[in-house]
Design a protein around this motif. Sequence first.
Motif, PDB file in Angstrom:
ATOM      1  N   ALA A 183       0.851  -1.193   0.000  1.00 35.93           N
ATOM      2  CA  ALA A 183       0.000   0.000   0.000  1.00 35.93           C
ATOM      3  C   ALA A 183       0.884   1.239   0.000  1.00 35.93           C
ATOM      4  O   ALA A 183       1.927   1.270   0.651  1.00 35.93           O
ATOM      5  CB  ALA A 183      -0.907  -0.004   1.221  1.00 35.93           C
ATOM      6  N   GLY A 184       0.470   2.259  -0.763  1.00 35.94           N
ATOM      7  CA  GLY A 184       1.237   3.494  -0.852  1.00 35.94           C
ATOM      8  C   GLY A 184       2.163   3.554  -2.046  1.00 35.94           C
ATOM      9  O   GLY A 184       2.664   4.635  -2.379  1.00 35.94           O
ATOM     10  N   GLU A 185       2.405   2.418  -2.709  1.00 40.72           N
ATOM     11  CA  GLU A 185       3.263   2.430  -3.894  1.00 40.72           C
ATOM     12  C   GLU A 185       2.485   2.944  -5.106  1.00 40.72           C
ATOM     13  O   GLU A 185       1.283   2.694  -5.246  1.00 40.72           O
ATOM     14  CB  GLU A 185       3.793   1.030  -4.195  1.00 40.72           C
ATOM     15  N   THR A 186       3.210   3.651  -5.995  1.00 43.71           N
ATOM     16  CA  THR A 186       2.617   4.124  -7.242  1.00 43.71           C
ATOM     17  C   THR A 186       2.806   3.062  -8.320  1.00 43.71           C
ATOM     18  O   THR A 186       3.894   2.513  -8.480  1.00 43.71           O
ATOM     19  CB  THR A 186       3.264   5.440  -7.693  1.00 43.71           C
ATOM     20  N   VAL A 187       1.726   2.772  -9.034  1.00 42.34           N
ATOM     21  CA  VAL A 187       1.757   1.722 -10.053  1.00 42.34           C
ATOM     22  C   VAL A 187       1.154   2.242 -11.356  1.00 42.34           C
ATOM     23  O   VAL A 187       0.372   3.193 -11.365  1.00 42.34           O
ATOM     24  CB  VAL A 187       0.967   0.468  -9.598  1.00 42.34           C
ATOM     25  N   GLY A 193      -1.587   5.284 -10.477  1.00 37.43           N
ATOM     26  CA  GLY A 193      -2.282   5.561  -9.236  1.00 37.43           C
ATOM     27  C   GLY A 193      -1.540   4.995  -8.044  1.00 37.43           C
ATOM     28  O   GLY A 193      -0.515   4.319  -8.185  1.00 37.43           O
ATOM     29  N   VAL A 194      -2.078   5.247  -6.860  1.00 34.88           N
ATOM     30  CA  VAL A 194      -1.451   4.824  -5.612  1.00 34.88           C
ATOM     31  C   VAL A 194      -2.239   3.673  -5.016  1.00 34.88           C
ATOM     32  O   VAL A 194      -3.471   3.761  -4.847  1.00 34.88           O
ATOM     33  CB  VAL A 194      -1.385   5.997  -4.619  1.00 34.88           C
ATOM     34  N   MET A 195      -1.521   2.582  -4.686  1.00 32.88           N
ATOM     35  CA  MET A 195      -2.171   1.419  -4.082  1.00 32.88           C
ATOM     36  C   MET A 195      -2.755   1.780  -2.718  1.00 32.88           C
ATOM     37  O   MET A 195      -2.088   2.405  -1.886  1.00 32.88           O
ATOM     38  CB  MET A 195      -1.161   0.287  -3.914  1.00 32.88           C
ATOM     39  N   GLN A 196      -3.982   1.386  -2.491  1.00 36.24           N
ATOM     40  CA  GLN A 196      -4.637   1.588  -1.201  1.00 36.24           C
ATOM     41  C   GLN A 196      -4.524   0.357  -0.308  1.00 36.24           C
ATOM     42  O   GLN A 196      -4.759   0.426   0.898  1.00 36.24           O
ATOM     43  CB  GLN A 196      -6.109   1.939  -1.414  1.00 36.24           C
ATOM     44  N   LEU A 197      -4.138  -0.771  -0.913  1.00 39.64           N
ATOM     45  CA  LEU A 197      -3.975  -2.045  -0.201  1.00 39.64           C
ATOM     46  C   LEU A 197      -2.718  -2.726  -0.722  1.00 39.64           C
ATOM     47  O   LEU A 197      -2.258  -2.445  -1.828  1.00 39.64           O
ATOM     48  CB  LEU A 197      -5.187  -2.957  -0.439  1.00 39.64           C
ATOM     49  N   SER A 198      -2.186  -3.634   0.043  1.00 36.12           N
ATOM     50  CA  SER A 198      -1.058  -4.435  -0.436  1.00 36.12           C
ATOM     51  C   SER A 198      -1.575  -5.595  -1.277  1.00 36.12           C
ATOM     52  O   SER A 198      -2.766  -5.925  -1.243  1.00 36.12           O
ATOM     53  CB  SER A 198      -0.258  -4.981   0.742  1.00 36.12           C
ATOM     54  N   LEU A 216     -12.929  -8.256   0.053  1.00 38.37           N
ATOM     55  CA  LEU A 216     -12.683  -6.818   0.120  1.00 38.37           C
ATOM     56  C   LEU A 216     -13.481  -6.055  -0.933  1.00 38.37           C
ATOM     57  O   LEU A 216     -13.709  -6.557  -2.031  1.00 38.37           O
ATOM     58  CB  LEU A 216     -11.196  -6.539  -0.062  1.00 38.37           C
ATOM     59  N   ARG A 217     -13.875  -4.849  -0.595  1.00 38.96           N
ATOM     60  CA  ARG A 217     -14.559  -3.964  -1.523  1.00 38.96           C
ATOM     61  C   ARG A 217     -13.955  -2.569  -1.395  1.00 38.96           C
ATOM     62  O   ARG A 217     -13.092  -2.321  -0.574  1.00 38.96           O
ATOM     63  CB  ARG A 217     -16.070  -3.923  -1.234  1.00 38.96           C
ATOM     64  N   GLY A 218     -14.435  -1.664  -2.232  1.00 40.73           N
ATOM     65  CA  GLY A 218     -13.955  -0.297  -2.170  1.00 40.73           C
ATOM     66  C   GLY A 218     -12.798  -0.046  -3.114  1.00 40.73           C
ATOM     67  O   GLY A 218     -12.456  -0.881  -3.958  1.00 40.73           O
ATOM     68  N   VAL A 219     -12.182   1.127  -2.959  1.00 41.01           N
ATOM     69  CA  VAL A 219     -11.118   1.556  -3.866  1.00 41.01           C
ATOM     70  C   VAL A 219      -9.833   0.803  -3.578  1.00 41.01           C
ATOM     71  O   VAL A 219      -9.353   0.778  -2.444  1.00 41.01           O
ATOM     72  CB  VAL A 219     -10.893   3.078  -3.750  1.00 41.01           C
ATOM     73  N   GLY A 220      -9.249   0.202  -4.603  1.00 44.52           N
ATOM     74  CA  GLY A 220      -7.977  -0.497  -4.475  1.00 44.52           C
ATOM     75  C   GLY A 220      -6.812   0.343  -4.947  1.00 44.52           C
ATOM     76  O   GLY A 220      -5.700   0.218  -4.445  1.00 44.52           O
ATOM     77  N   ILE A 221      -7.056   1.213  -5.963  1.00 48.18           N
ATOM     78  CA  ILE A 221      -6.020   2.105  -6.477  1.00 48.18           C
ATOM     79  C   ILE A 221      -6.634   3.486  -6.665  1.00 48.18           C
ATOM     80  O   ILE A 221      -7.628   3.643  -7.378  1.00 48.18           O
ATOM     81  CB  ILE A 221      -5.448   1.616  -7.828  1.00 48.18           C
TER      82      ILE A 221
END
Length: 464
Positions: A151-155, A183-188, A200-205
């Motif tokens: 999480a937090g990495e730009t991809v 975008g930026v990862m919100q999860l690993s 899991l649901r919601g925004v991933g990137i």
Amino acid sequence: MSGDHNDELPPLLLEKEVADFLKSSWRGDQEVEDEDGVGSKIFDRLLKCLGTPPTVTTLRVNTLAADKHVVAKQLKSELEKQYNDRGSNPPPIVLHPALKDVLVIPSRGPNPRPPEVVKEVIVDLACGMAVLRGADVFVLGIMGAPGYLQAGETVAVYADLEGQCRKGLKEEYRERKIYVGCGVMQLSRDQMFCSAQVKLRGVGIKMTQPLYEAPSLDDVLPELLFAQNLPSIVCCMVLDPQPGETVIDMCASPGGKTNHIATLMNNEGRVVALDKTAMKVEKVTNNLARWNLTCVDAYTFDSTKCSDENADISGTPPYPPGSFDRVLLDVPCSALGQRPSARNRMTLKSLQSYSTYQRRFIEAGVKLLKPGGTLVYSTCTITMEENEHQVAWMLDKYPDLQLDEQHPHLGDTGRPCKGLTATQLSLLQRYDPTSDTSQSKYFTDNDTIGFFIAKFVKKKEMDS
């Protein structure tokens, strides 16, 4: 597009038999194509346009709840926060000069892929197309990601053009793919694919550097704004429903047009909204609830069977012939006008089946329409068979129908078609992404999805 970094979006990829059929018919019902092959060139340009998103986002304002100028100020504040997170300036918000309940936001792009971003995430094609219109990447759309991604990495986000990426892929995806942004990862990766927790649901990137910059409108003033393609908005204005009337939307899901009809009627009168499956009707009712629209009765029902001599207008379908002041027939179609669309696997047999299927809806709709009433027929496709040819068939089969002028008329006229005069073609409204945008009245209407609208009036007996 196989493992390289060519960031240019490809034209809409069709099955060969479908592409050949559409290309041969694209010149309309003209006898020959000119020597320079202009018709083929225009068709190739059409496919290129269909592969890219429109250059504007259009939003319809809930004028029953707020003034559009007040809503525009609220939206500006929301976009400033959103674009500040992206590190860029927000786009302007324009009041549409002809559509009094519409706000327009110009898009930006295409933007180059930042060279320093090397890790790639693969999403499914539907997710990728949504990103091109401004959406973030939701977890359920993620198909593959490198090992040890945190999480937090730009991809860099790529959409799977072939639908071959297996869920949880770690290696580089080497089939055809298209770049849609960074975008930026919100999860690993482990959270997305290896967790034993509840799905899991919601925004991933969170998309911070999309290929095309458009606003992300999820949960942005949902009680005041409805994101809708411009031709779909025009369609209901052409229908022109009035307060106190009885109106039917025969193919209502997902409910944007139903919502607009009820709003134009000031939530006064009765709107019947039909769709064949309960899940689709639930979408309709959810979109109505957002704006507290109560004049609509939504039912799970097959519209091709909704006319019955022995029925009662006051309750559930079916209904007696001649029950409705206005009928909206936004029929099931091949949807080849939707943008962006990178890949369509429709077969020629499936494509050619739509016109026959649509006529079942038309027959029911004409029966339900009162003498003197208005019927609007529309599609979000580009084929002549589902558009101009259907109009010619309707006028031939139903002598009590006649074409009527459309207001507003922001699109092109109909394409040349046997059975329709030049005057009749001028009454039709076709939105074509290949149009000469320099001729458009307003810059906001230069670049839309492919769409078609025909407006009919049923003659009264004394006019027959």
